[in-house]
Design a protein around this motif. Structure first.
Motif, PDB file in Angstrom:
ATOM      1  N   SER A   1      10.386   0.870   2.963  1.00  0.00           N
ATOM      2  CA  SER A   1       9.256   1.745   3.271  1.00  0.00           C
ATOM      3  C   SER A   1       8.466   1.293   4.492  1.00  0.00           C
ATOM      4  O   SER A   1       7.604   2.022   4.976  1.00  0.00           O
ATOM      5  CB  SER A   1       8.325   1.796   2.043  1.00  0.00           C
TER       6      SER A   1
ATOM      7  N   GLU B   1       3.040   2.156  -4.883  1.00  0.00           N
ATOM      8  CA  GLU B   1       3.205   3.094  -5.998  1.00  0.00           C
ATOM      9  C   GLU B   1       4.618   3.027  -6.568  1.00  0.00           C
ATOM     10  O   GLU B   1       4.823   3.096  -7.781  1.00  0.00           O
ATOM     11  CB  GLU B   1       2.858   4.517  -5.562  1.00  0.00           C
TER      12      GLU B   1
ATOM     13  N   SER C   1       0.843  -1.196   0.000  1.00  0.00           N
ATOM     14  CA  SER C   1       0.000   0.000   0.000  1.00  0.00           C
ATOM     15  C   SER C   1       0.879   1.248   0.000  1.00  0.00           C
ATOM     16  O   SER C   1       2.109   1.164   0.109  1.00  0.00           O
ATOM     17  CB  SER C   1      -0.922   0.020   1.231  1.00  0.00           C
ATOM     18  N   GLY C   2       0.240   2.398  -0.129  1.00  0.00           N
ATOM     19  CA  GLY C   2       0.921   3.668   0.047  1.00  0.00           C
ATOM     20  C   GLY C   2       2.129   3.873  -0.838  1.00  0.00           C
ATOM     21  O   GLY C   2       2.121   3.588  -2.040  1.00  0.00           O
ATOM     22  N   LEU C   3       3.197   4.376  -0.240  1.00  0.00           N
ATOM     23  CA  LEU C   3       4.426   4.668  -0.977  1.00  0.00           C
ATOM     24  C   LEU C   3       4.998   3.410  -1.604  1.00  0.00           C
ATOM     25  O   LEU C   3       5.546   3.445  -2.712  1.00  0.00           O
ATOM     26  CB  LEU C   3       5.477   5.279  -0.031  1.00  0.00           C
TER      27      LEU C   3
ATOM     28  N   LYS D   1       0.736  13.075  -2.660  1.00  0.00           N
ATOM     29  CA  LYS D   1       0.243  11.828  -3.225  1.00  0.00           C
ATOM     30  C   LYS D   1       1.371  10.799  -3.277  1.00  0.00           C
ATOM     31  O   LYS D   1       2.525  11.158  -3.519  1.00  0.00           O
ATOM     32  CB  LYS D   1      -0.305  12.077  -4.639  1.00  0.00           C
ATOM     33  N   PRO D   2       1.055   9.532  -3.047  1.00  0.00           N
ATOM     34  CA  PRO D   2       2.107   8.499  -3.063  1.00  0.00           C
ATOM     35  C   PRO D   2       2.931   8.486  -4.339  1.00  0.00           C
ATOM     36  O   PRO D   2       4.143   8.289  -4.300  1.00  0.00           O
ATOM     37  CB  PRO D   2       1.322   7.194  -2.887  1.00  0.00           C
TER      38      PRO D   2
ATOM     39  N   GLU E   1      -0.735  10.923   1.385  1.00  0.00           N
ATOM     40  CA  GLU E   1      -1.963  10.117   1.426  1.00  0.00           C
ATOM     41  C   GLU E   1      -1.589   8.636   1.499  1.00  0.00           C
ATOM     42  O   GLU E   1      -1.383   7.985   0.479  1.00  0.00           O
ATOM     43  CB  GLU E   1      -2.818  10.384   0.184  1.00  0.00           C
ATOM     44  N   THR E   2      -1.501   8.119   2.687  1.00  0.00           N
ATOM     45  CA  THR E   2      -1.169   6.711   2.914  1.00  0.00           C
ATOM     46  C   THR E   2      -2.136   6.140   3.942  1.00  0.00           C
ATOM     47  O   THR E   2      -2.824   6.893   4.640  1.00  0.00           O
ATOM     48  CB  THR E   2       0.265   6.564   3.447  1.00  0.00           C
TER      49      THR E   2
ATOM     50  N   THR F   1      -1.596   7.884   7.382  1.00  0.00           N
ATOM     51  CA  THR F   1      -2.199   9.193   7.626  1.00  0.00           C
ATOM     52  C   THR F   1      -3.723   9.134   7.499  1.00  0.00           C
ATOM     53  O   THR F   1      -4.429   9.920   8.141  1.00  0.00           O
ATOM     54  CB  THR F   1      -1.629  10.269   6.683  1.00  0.00           C
ATOM     55  N   ASP F   2      -4.220   8.196   6.689  1.00  0.00           N
ATOM     56  CA  ASP F   2      -5.675   8.001   6.636  1.00  0.00           C
ATOM     57  C   ASP F   2      -6.215   7.637   8.019  1.00  0.00           C
ATOM     58  O   ASP F   2      -7.240   8.181   8.462  1.00  0.00           O
ATOM     59  CB  ASP F   2      -6.039   6.889   5.651  1.00  0.00           C
TER      60      ASP F   2
END
Length: 272
Positions: free
Chosen positions: A95, A22, A17-19, A236-237, A195-196, A199-200
Motif C-alpha cells: 500500500s 485498516e 495509516s489509511g488503507l 472509507k478505508p 479518506e486517507t 487525500t486529506d
C-alpha cells in the motif's frame, strides 16, 4: 466469515495509516500475524501497532518495522527480519505510495518523474523481488498491490502517478502468470478518492487555495474533479480493507491476475 488464514503472516507496507492500517486491523481480527512498515520509525508507527494489537484475535502478533521502499537494502532488511521472526510472509498488501509531482506535463522534470517512480513502481518491484522467494518456500502466497483509478482514467496533472499505477496493474498481471502454479496469487485493487492522509492533504491544500472549509473542498472536488463517482462521496478505508482481506483469503483461491476497482463508480468506462 472465516477467511481461513489464521496463523499466517502478513506484511502491509504503508501500514501506519489509511488503507494499510485498516487492512492490518481486519487481518489481525482473523488471527493473522501482522507486520506493518512505513518510512518513518516514530510515534505514528508505534501508535498504529497498538491500535492493531487491540483488535488482534487468536494470538496474532503485531510488529512495526520502519522501511523505505525506495531503498533496496531497506526492503531486503525488512524481508530478513520477517523471515527471522515469523519464518516468512504469506501475504503482502503493498500500500506504500506517493502522489508525486503534479503539474503540466511540460513542467515536470526528470527528478519529478524519478521520485514518483522510485516509490510507486520500483517500491513494488523491490517488495515483490524480496518476498516471492519466501512465498515459494512456504508454498502459499497472496500479493495485493494498490493501483488506482488513475491507471484507467488518467488525470492530466498527475502523469507520473498515472503511469506508475498503470505499470503496477501490468506488473501484477505479469507476476500472476509467472508464479500461480506455485500457489502464489497476485491481484490489484484500484481505489478512488478514499479518506486517507494523502487525500486529506490534497483537500487541506485545496481549502486554503479557495478559502473554504475542508468539507466544502471535498464537496467541490467530488462535483468538479470526480463527477463520475455515482455515490458522490469519498470512500472509507475500511471499504477497501474488506475487499483486500477477501483477496488474501482461501476463498479467493481462483482470483488471480485481476484488478478490482473500489471506486464508487469513479471510472466512467465499463471496461477500465
Amino acid at each position: 466469515m472465516d477467511l481461513k488464514i489464521k496463523g499466517k503472516t502478513a506484511l502491509i507496507t504503508g501500514g501506519d495509516s489509511g488503507l494499510g492500517i485498516e487492512t492490518a486491523k481486519f487481518l489481525a481480527r482473523e488471527g493473522v500475524n501482522v507486520v506493518i512498515s512505513d518510512k518513518d520509525n516514530g510515534e505514528k508507527l508505534a501508535d498504529a501497532v497498538q491500535q492493531i494489537e487491540a483488535e488482534a484475535k487468536d494470538g496474532a502478533k503485531v510488529m512495526g518495522v520502519a522501511a523505505d521502499v525506495s531503498k533496496n537494502q531497506a526492503v531486503l532488511d525488512l524481508a530478513k527480519k520477517i523471515e527471522t521472526e515469523f519464518g516468512g510472509a504469506h501475504i503482502i498488501f503493498h500500500s506504500a505510495g506517493v502522489t508525486g509531482a503534479s503539474d503540466d506535463f511540460l513542467k515536470l522534470t526528470d527528478d519529478d518523474w524519478m521520485n514518483t517512480i522510485e516509490v510507486d513502481l520500483m517500491g513494488a518491484v523491490r517488495i515483490a523481488r524480496a518476498f516471492i522467494p519466501q512465498m515459494q518456500k512456504l508454498k502459499w502466497g497472496r500479493m495485493i498491490m494498490v493501483a488506482s483509478e488513475n491507471a484507467f482514467q488518467p488525470y492530466v496533472e498527475e502523469s507520473p502517478y498515472n503511469a506508475c499505477k498503470a505499470a503496477i496493474v501490468n506488473l501484477s498481471k505479469c507476476l500472476s502468470r509467472s508464479y500461480s502454479k506455485e500457489n502464489i496469487l497476485f491481484n490489484c485493487v484500484s481505489p478512488a478518492y478514499i479518506e486517507t492522509p494523502m487525500t486529506d492533504a490534497m483537500m487541506e491544500k485545496l481549502a486554503k487555495e479557495k478559502d473554504i472549509s475542508v468539507k466544502e473542498a471535498v464537496e467541490w472536488f467530488v462535483k468538479n474533479k470526480r463527477p463520475h463517482i455515482a455515490m458522490e462521496r469519498r470512500g472509507k478505508p475500511e471499504e477497501v480493507a474488506s475487499v483486500v482481506a477477501f483477496l488474501c483469503s482461501e476463498h479467493a483461491s481462483f482470483v488471480n491476475g485481476t484488478n478490482v476497482r473500489i471506486d464508487g463508480g469513479a471510472v466512467e468506462s465499463a471496461f477500465g
